[in-house]
Design an enzyme around this catalytic site. Sequence first.
Site, short mmCIF file in Angstrom:
data_model
loop_
_atom_site.label_atom_id
_atom_site.label_comp_id
_atom_site.label_asym_id
_atom_site.label_seq_id
_atom_site.Cartn_x
_atom_site.Cartn_y
_atom_site.Cartn_z
N ASP A 73 0.82 -1.22 0.00
CA ASP A 73 0.00 0.00 0.00
C ASP A 73 0.85 1.26 0.00
OD1 ASP A 73 0.95 -0.50 2.57
OD2 ASP A 73 -1.03 -0.74 3.46
N ASN A 142 -7.48 -2.63 14.16
CA ASN A 142 -8.88 -2.93 13.83
C ASN A 142 -9.00 -4.14 12.90
OD1 ASN A 142 -7.99 -1.92 11.42
ND2 ASN A 142 -9.39 -0.18 11.33
N HIS A 144 -7.28 -4.61 10.10
CA HIS A 144 -7.05 -4.39 8.67
C HIS A 144 -5.78 -5.07 8.18
CE1 HIS A 144 -4.93 -0.22 9.40
NE2 HIS A 144 -4.01 -1.12 9.18
N GLU A 149 -9.73 -1.65 5.16
CA GLU A 149 -10.39 -1.36 6.44
C GLU A 149 -11.60 -2.29 6.65
OE1 GLU A 149 -8.77 0.36 8.39
OE2 GLU A 149 -8.48 2.45 7.84
C1 GLP Z 1 -0.59 0.43 8.53
C2 GLP Z 1 -0.29 -0.38 7.28
C3 GLP Z 1 -0.50 -1.84 7.49
C4 GLP Z 1 0.19 -2.29 8.77
C5 GLP Z 1 -0.44 -1.58 9.93
C6 GLP Z 1 0.16 -1.96 11.27
O1 GLP Z 1 -1.88 0.88 8.62
N1 GLP Z 1 -1.05 0.04 6.16
O2 GLP Z 1 0.00 -2.56 6.37
O3 GLP Z 1 0.08 -3.67 8.93
O4 GLP Z 1 -0.26 -0.18 9.75
O5 GLP Z 1 1.28 -1.18 11.56
P1 GLP Z 1 2.31 -1.51 12.70
O6 GLP Z 1 3.12 -2.65 12.20
O7 GLP Z 1 3.13 -0.25 12.82
O8 GLP Z 1 1.54 -1.82 13.91
#
Ligand code: GLP
Length: 248
Positions: A73, A142, A144, A149
């Site tokens: 993404d 959440n 995702h 989402e």
């Molecule tokens: C973002 C990314 C996700 C990732 C998530 C968790 O929203 N788009 O791909 O998995 O954050 O992030 P973290 O690893 O910092 O908890």
Amino acid sequence: MKVLIFKTKEEACNWTADKLISAIKDFQPSAEKPFLVLGLPTGSTPIDVYKRLVAAYKAGQISFKNVVTFNMDEYVGLSAEHDQSYHYFMNENLFNHIDIPQNQIHILDGLAKNPTEECHLYEEKIASFGGIDIQLGGIGENGHLAFNEPGTSFDSVTHVQQLTQNTIEVNSRFFEKKEDVPQKALTIGLKTIFNAKEVIVLALGRKKAEAMYQSTRMAVSENCPASLMQNHTKSIFVIDEEAGSKLS
Ligand code: GLP
């Protein structure tokens, strides 16, 4: 679906890195399949995995010459030079330190003039390499996956996603102020992830415990995107004890 619970964050990251290192080492390029195709995430979770991949490359154990990557993404509106863009993150944490040819790296363009077209071309590009072999992902609080989402269709392919207030708040820790967090992102879809031959979701820390519970112990539901992985025959949640604290 498998759930592997490790005592510490370090063990979970080491297992994940070793899995990728073995896959890269074992890959035998052929005329029909010249590249191992990896799907890659950003976020704080995979940082130590990337560190180990870089260390393995520097130690001469692996090369990325036959690896193609697709990132999950990117924020809409951030340039590759913006220090919170996922382009920047990937360059800093992985690509600048390994021998992957630039044209084998794919990241959605957050500044694309026509974002819908950008998403369509990305999906075609993934297909042109025969799909993703190993998709690594993190998970949002959440539930995702990438930026899919809650409520996103399980049939979704790469698309423009409106971020939820929850995600904007959680991700605001990386920005100066909440207002600086982009409201939209480009993301591969849940079907794109599901179509990967193997999916590894890494989840670390207590903040991911509820998402892990919803994803692995509750019914598969679009309200929790990661729960779709229950239906994947080769999906593995790799988690530490804190992320698994609600699973007993
Ligand atoms: C973002 C990314 C996700 C990732 C998530 C968790 O929203 N788009 O791909 O998995 O954050 O992030 P973290 O690893 O910092 O908890």
